[in-house]
Design a protein around this motif. Structure first.
Motif, PDB file in Angstrom:
ATOM      1  N   LEU A 114       0.824  -1.206   0.000  1.00 11.55           N
ATOM      2  CA  LEU A 114       0.000   0.000   0.000  1.00 11.55           C
ATOM      3  C   LEU A 114       0.861   1.261   0.000  1.00 11.55           C
ATOM      4  CD1 LEU A 114      -2.762  -1.072   2.525  1.00 11.55           C
ATOM      5  CD2 LEU A 114      -3.077  -0.604   0.090  1.00 11.55           C
ATOM      6  N   HIS A 115       1.944   1.224   0.761  1.00  5.73           N
ATOM      7  CA  HIS A 115       2.847   2.372   0.819  1.00  5.73           C
ATOM      8  C   HIS A 115       3.506   2.593  -0.538  1.00  5.73           C
ATOM      9  CE1 HIS A 115       5.464   5.278   2.809  1.00  5.73           C
ATOM     10  NE2 HIS A 115       6.484   4.744   2.163  1.00  5.73           N
ATOM     11  N   ALA A 116       3.953   1.498  -1.172  1.00  2.11           N
ATOM     12  CA  ALA A 116       4.568   1.611  -2.497  1.00  2.11           C
ATOM     13  C   ALA A 116       3.564   2.152  -3.512  1.00  2.11           C
ATOM     14  CB  ALA A 116       5.093   0.246  -2.943  1.00  2.11           C
ATOM     15  N   GLN A 117       2.333   1.678  -3.433  1.00  2.00           N
ATOM     16  CA  GLN A 117       1.294   2.132  -4.352  1.00  2.00           C
ATOM     17  C   GLN A 117       0.999   3.611  -4.148  1.00  2.00           C
ATOM     18  OE1 GLN A 117      -2.220  -0.472  -5.246  1.00  2.00           O
ATOM     19  NE2 GLN A 117      -3.355   1.109  -4.158  1.00  2.00           N
ATOM     20  N   ALA A 118       0.898   4.047  -2.888  1.00  2.00           N
ATOM     21  CA  ALA A 118       0.608   5.452  -2.592  1.00  2.00           C
ATOM     22  C   ALA A 118       1.726   6.362  -3.094  1.00  2.00           C
ATOM     23  CB  ALA A 118       0.400   5.643  -1.096  1.00  2.00           C
ATOM     24  N   ARG A 119       2.970   5.917  -2.947  1.00  2.00           N
ATOM     25  CA  ARG A 119       4.091   6.733  -3.417  1.00  2.00           C
ATOM     26  C   ARG A 119       4.101   6.817  -4.939  1.00  2.00           C
ATOM     27  NH1 ARG A 119       9.710   6.039  -0.344  1.00  2.00           N
ATOM     28  NH2 ARG A 119      10.054   7.826  -1.682  1.00  2.00           N
ATOM     29  N   LEU A 120       3.735   5.735  -5.611  1.00  2.00           N
ATOM     30  CA  LEU A 120       3.636   5.779  -7.069  1.00  2.00           C
ATOM     31  C   LEU A 120       2.590   6.793  -7.516  1.00  2.00           C
ATOM     32  CD1 LEU A 120       3.849   1.991  -8.030  1.00  2.00           C
ATOM     33  CD2 LEU A 120       5.544   3.759  -8.540  1.00  2.00           C
ATOM     34  N   VAL A 121       1.416   6.742  -6.887  1.00  2.00           N
ATOM     35  CA  VAL A 121       0.349   7.684  -7.243  1.00  2.00           C
ATOM     36  C   VAL A 121       0.806   9.117  -7.001  1.00  2.00           C
ATOM     37  CG1 VAL A 121      -1.966   8.486  -6.626  1.00  2.00           C
ATOM     38  CG2 VAL A 121      -1.523   6.041  -6.881  1.00  2.00           C
ATOM     39  N   GLU A 122       1.421   9.362  -5.854  1.00  2.00           N
ATOM     40  CA  GLU A 122       1.891  10.713  -5.535  1.00  2.00           C
ATOM     41  C   GLU A 122       2.922  11.203  -6.548  1.00  2.00           C
ATOM     42  OE1 GLU A 122       3.925  13.135  -1.758  1.00  2.00           O
ATOM     43  OE2 GLU A 122       3.805  10.949  -1.750  1.00  2.00           O
ATOM     44  N   THR A 123       3.848  10.328  -6.919  1.00  2.00           N
ATOM     45  CA  THR A 123       4.903  10.724  -7.854  1.00  2.00           C
ATOM     46  C   THR A 123       4.345  10.956  -9.257  1.00  2.00           C
ATOM     47  OG1 THR A 123       6.530   9.451  -6.596  1.00  2.00           O
ATOM     48  CG2 THR A 123       7.113  10.039  -8.858  1.00  2.00           C
TER      49      THR A 123
END
Length: 494
Positions: free
Chosen positions: A29-38
């Protein structure tokens, strides 16, 4: 009540989840959230605005899945609303955009540039890496007819992939156009829809089967290794040769590829129009500074031809990874897009130029995890609860750490021994464990264990005696200095 006093419930429910709906823990979930943010950060930098639409749309607004039975569930998850109208979970983020643009009308202003990120749902058979619920991150321009808009989408998609850590040679966005494909199909006399579809499906297998396998599928057919026979498109030897020349026209540069395609596409009006499209996109890509390694013109790209009306593009990860079976695999497609000038027209009756790019967040996050490119996510600082009669000590220390801005928790399990509590801290990926026993209380100190450093040092220790003497990664500090000592360790690990 203790665990041993509890009794099993009768008629217990079987714990299971529907296929294709993955459970996700914090690391993913953290990796996914960082991808979306980036990625959305890149979209915003290019001038796109955020739009969020609801999870449900009327079924007839989804276009491809018009209701033709009493229950329209082919490809979507549908249900009847209280007014007896069929609604369905969105299949992608583009159909809701088309509905929004049509509903807003001329008041919206054109071009309208939007980005969106969120889950989508598809009622399809799940498989490895293929889910029924997954995240996408899209950008679209509605109302821009020029091919510079397509080039912008392509270049922005490449920049987004670089922003999440992809390097030259690790990915490519492959570009083709429907008009060029139509020109080749016309040139080889593929007039009926069945033959044209068979040719396109054969081309789509070029990277997997090679030229020989595709030639069989373009001709009479192919028998695969399992013994299954696939009927071919029925082209003659000269037509097969011509289609393969088109499919293998890729060269080291976009300019050289276009020159090869011009020879293979023939003199049809569709072929000429397709070449002109790709030349315009290539020129705009030069102006946008998109490297040759990031964006390739590739005639084998055939995605979504019933949907797209012009240029199509597909983003592919090129890095290879080793599986548990020892074999080497390529992740493959993680997104794409194209021009879809007819989608809004379903609502308005008027063609509205539109182009977009979509990155599959769930697939990209999983791919980065497989490739080992997601950062290790540290858990909270764990304060061991060593005083069974007074857990308030551990609770107060955890509260003090949180007040200082550190992520922390006091151990709340049933184990009273230090070993089991330390195993809990390890399982939580905790960077630090804090301990306060009778000795520390008497001296006004705390013991802090750097779990990462301790693990590294412990590997070099050969005996229990040596371990007890070294106390790897462990220190005792005055209680007043605890917060800063813990902060230094957490920041050093980060």
């Amino acid at each position: 009540m203790s665990d041993k006093d509890s009794k099993p419930l009768s008629g217990k429910q079987l714990a299971r989840k529907p296929r294709g709906f993955p459970d996700k823990r914090e690391g993913l979930l953290h990796a996914q959230a960082r991808l979306v943010e980036t990625i959305t950060g890149v979209y915003r930098q290019w001038g796109f605005e955020h739009l969020e639409t609801g999870a449900f749309e009327y079924v007839d607004a989804l276009g491809k899945f018009l209701p033709d039975t009493d229950r329209p569930n082919e490809g979507v998850f549908a249900l009847q609303d209280d007014d007896e109208q069929w609604i369905a979970l969105r299949y992608d983020l583009t159909a809701p955009l088309a509905r929004f643009v049509a509903e807003a009308g001329q008041d919206l202003g054109r071009p309208f540039r939007r980005y969106a990120a969120g889950p989508v749902w598809r009622n399809e058979k799940p498989g490895p890496g293929r889910f029924r619920e997954f995240w996408q991150c899209d950008a679209d321009t509605v109302g821009a007819p020029g091919f510079h808009a397509d080039a912008e989408m392509i270049a922005m998609g490449a920049e987004a992939l670089r922003a999440v850590g992809m390097k030259s040679g690790e990915f490519a966005i492959r570009v083709n156009t429907r008009r060029l494909l139509n020109g080749v199909l016309d040139a080889v006399g593929a007039e009926n829809a069945e033959t044209r579809l068979a040719i396109l499906r054969a081309l789509d297998k070029l990277d997997r089967l090679g030229a020989g396998g595709v030639a069989d599928l373009l001709g009479e057919g192919r028998l695969d290794e399992s013994g299954d026979y696939t009927k071919g498109a029925g082209l003659g030897p000269e037509e097969v040769k011509r289609v393969l020349a088109f499919a293998e026209a890729g060269a080291a540069t976009r300019e050289a590829t276009l020159a090869n395609l011009a020879k293979a596409a023939g003199d049809s009006e569709q072929g000429k129009a397709g070449i002109a499209e790709l030349e315009a996109i290539a020129g705009a890509l030069e102006g946008l500074g998109a490297p040759e390694s990031d964006v390739l013109i590739d005639p084998s790209v055939v995605r979504g031809l019933e949907y797209y009306t012009g240029p199509v593009y597909e983003a592919e990860l090129l890095r290879e990874v080793s599986g548990e079976d020892g074999k080497t695999y390529r992740i493959g497609s993680i997104g794409g897009g194209g021009r879809y000038d007819d989608l809004v027209a379903r609502f308005t009756g008027q063609s509205v130029p539109a182009t977009g790019f979509s990155i599959g967040i769930s697939r990209l996050a999983a791919a980065l995890q497989i490739m080992g490119d997601t950062a290790r996510l540290d858990g909270p600082v764990v304060v061991l609860n060593l005083d069974r009669d007074n857990p308030a000590i551990a609770l107060s220390i955890a509260a003090e750490l949180r007040k200082a801005g550190l992520r922390a928790e006091a151990y709340m399990g049933g184990a009273n021994n230090m070993g089991k509590q330390m195993k809990y801290a390890d399982r939580r990926n905790s960077p630090v464990a804090v301990m306060v026993g009778e000795d520390e209380l008497a001296k006004g100190t705390v013991t802090i264990k750097d779990l990462e450093m301790g693990a590294l040092k412990a590997k070099a220790i050969k005996s229990n005696e040596e371990y007890r003497e070294a106390r790897p990664g462990q220190m005792e500090v005055p209680r007043a200095e605890m917060v800063e000592a813990v902060r230094r360790i957490v920041e050093a690990q980060a």
